[in-house]
Enzyme design. Structure first.
Site, mmCIF file in Angstrom:
data_model
loop_
_atom_site.group_PDB
_atom_site.id
_atom_site.type_symbol
_atom_site.label_atom_id
_atom_site.label_comp_id
_atom_site.label_asym_id
_atom_site.label_seq_id
_atom_site.Cartn_x
_atom_site.Cartn_y
_atom_site.Cartn_z
ATOM 1 N N PRO A 44 0.817 -1.213 0.000
ATOM 2 C CA PRO A 44 0.000 0.000 0.000
ATOM 3 C C PRO A 44 0.852 1.266 0.000
ATOM 4 O O PRO A 44 1.937 1.310 0.565
ATOM 5 C CB PRO A 44 -0.793 -0.127 1.305
ATOM 6 C CG PRO A 44 -0.804 -1.582 1.609
ATOM 7 C CD PRO A 44 0.508 -2.107 1.116
ATOM 8 N N GLU A 45 0.327 2.292 -0.642
ATOM 9 C CA GLU A 45 0.984 3.592 -0.658
ATOM 10 C C GLU A 45 0.594 4.368 0.598
ATOM 11 O O GLU A 45 -0.347 4.016 1.320
ATOM 12 C CB GLU A 45 0.553 4.366 -1.902
ATOM 13 C CG GLU A 45 0.562 3.568 -3.185
ATOM 14 C CD GLU A 45 1.935 3.469 -3.821
ATOM 15 O OE1 GLU A 45 2.696 4.436 -3.780
ATOM 16 O OE2 GLU A 45 2.238 2.405 -4.391
ATOM 17 N N LYS A 74 4.046 4.072 6.243
ATOM 18 C CA LYS A 74 3.162 2.946 5.967
ATOM 19 C C LYS A 74 2.867 2.133 7.231
ATOM 20 O O LYS A 74 2.381 1.004 7.150
ATOM 21 C CB LYS A 74 3.781 2.060 4.887
ATOM 22 C CG LYS A 74 4.009 2.800 3.578
ATOM 23 C CD LYS A 74 4.627 1.891 2.549
ATOM 24 C CE LYS A 74 4.940 2.655 1.271
ATOM 25 N NZ LYS A 74 5.518 1.796 0.237
ATOM 26 N N ARG A 122 10.271 -5.445 -8.129
ATOM 27 C CA ARG A 122 8.918 -4.925 -8.287
ATOM 28 C C ARG A 122 8.703 -4.473 -9.732
ATOM 29 O O ARG A 122 9.603 -3.892 -10.333
ATOM 30 C CB ARG A 122 8.669 -3.749 -7.337
ATOM 31 C CG ARG A 122 8.849 -4.127 -5.873
ATOM 32 C CD ARG A 122 8.474 -2.992 -4.944
ATOM 33 N NE ARG A 122 8.768 -3.339 -3.565
ATOM 34 C CZ ARG A 122 7.985 -4.090 -2.791
ATOM 35 N NH1 ARG A 122 6.863 -4.563 -3.282
ATOM 36 N NH2 ARG A 122 8.308 -4.364 -1.550
#
Length: 293
Positions: free
Chosen positions: A2-3, A51, A250
């Protein structure tokens, strides 16, 4: 992963459901803290830090959690059916008479003294959505290793906290640089704008249900997830390749025309090929499928 804007939204929902209310249910389903009982204590606040989630509880305690790739916090009205996943994936339950917060697949969950929070988040750089945001410090951190690729530097939460893989790709596009360009090779004027652009993107999206970096309805992102469709600016086929962040590879997206700097060659081990895209001879740009949008 998640950002920062996603974590901010989730923390906001948790805070609204739990803060200022006494816990009537507490269940931490990790071996080390399985016997901890927080019932009878009030939740003081739920604060996002990059985060990370810091759920501060009466009595000087903090429940620290991190979603990483697959975790989530869900909030349900009392008595409502839980829909975040099977029961065996639940790692935490915090409830009061009105709401129940359920943490699914949380890879990081620990109870610590609030005074010791720095032990778990003290390594983080300035938080793009936090009160400690310092653009000058963030830029100094990024430039501290001039040989490091831009994309890797942006994902390193020790430099600035809150950027994930989506914003990494989108920021590099907006800066006109490939994610593999060394930080020190980024032109000074573009480097100087980087912290402000990053903050603007996350702030613009922290209250939106659908993330957008383009301002165009139906075309929410410039490059992320768009390979091999045409670039929204120049119509060149968007490319994708793997790039590390210090822990894993990624998928990283970029436009080979709008962004300058080094990048994996088509057909190289790092490059990815998508369904409908024919194998590309070395030195040729990928050709998108017919009617690609």
């Amino acid at each position: 992963m998640p950002e920062g804007d996603t974590v901010w939204q989730s923390a906001k929902r948790l805070h609204a459901a739990l803060a200022g209310k006494v816990l009537t249910r507490s269940d931490l389903r990790v071996p080390k803290f399985a016997t901890a009982d927080l019932t009878g204590r009030a939740v003081l606040d739920v604060t996002p830090r990059g985060k990370h989630f810091l759920t501060r509880i009466e009595g000087g305690l903090t429940l620290h959690s991190h979603l990483r790739m697959d975790g989530s916090w869900r909030v349900f009205a009392a008595g409502a059916r839980w829909t975040g996943g099977p029961a065996h994936q639940i790692r935490a339950i915090l409830g009061n008479p009105e709401h129940t917060a359920v943490g699914y697949r949380l890879p990081v969950l620990e109870l610590l003294r609030t005074a010791d929070e720095d032990r778990v988040v003290g390594h983080l750089g300035p938080d793009l959505l936090g009160p400690d945001w310092d653009p000058d410090q963030a830029l100094a951190n990024l430039l501290g290793d001039p040989a490091r690729p831009l994309g890797e530097a942006l994902l390193d939460q020790r430099n600035l906290a809150g950027i994930g893989n989506v914003y990494k790709s989108e920021l590099c596009f907006l800066l006109g640089a490939t994610p593999w360009l060394p930080m020190g090779a980024l032109p000074a004027d573009r480097a100087a704008k980087l912290p402000a652009v990053a903050k603007k993107l996350l702030e613009a999206n922290r209250d939106r249900p659908i993330r957008s970096t383009t301002g165009r309805r139906g075309q929410d992102l410039f490059v992320y997830g768009r390979a091999p469709r045409p670039c929204l600016r120049c119509r060149t086929s968007i490319r994708v390749a793997d790039q590390g962040d210090g822990s894993r590879e990624r998928p990283t997206y970029w436009c080979p025309h709008c962004q300058t700097g080094p990048a994996p060659a088509p057909g190289s081990p790092a490059a990815r090929r998508h369904p409908g895209q024919a194998p590309t001879p070395p030195g040729k740009a990928p050709v998108p499928p017919d009617k690609a949008q």
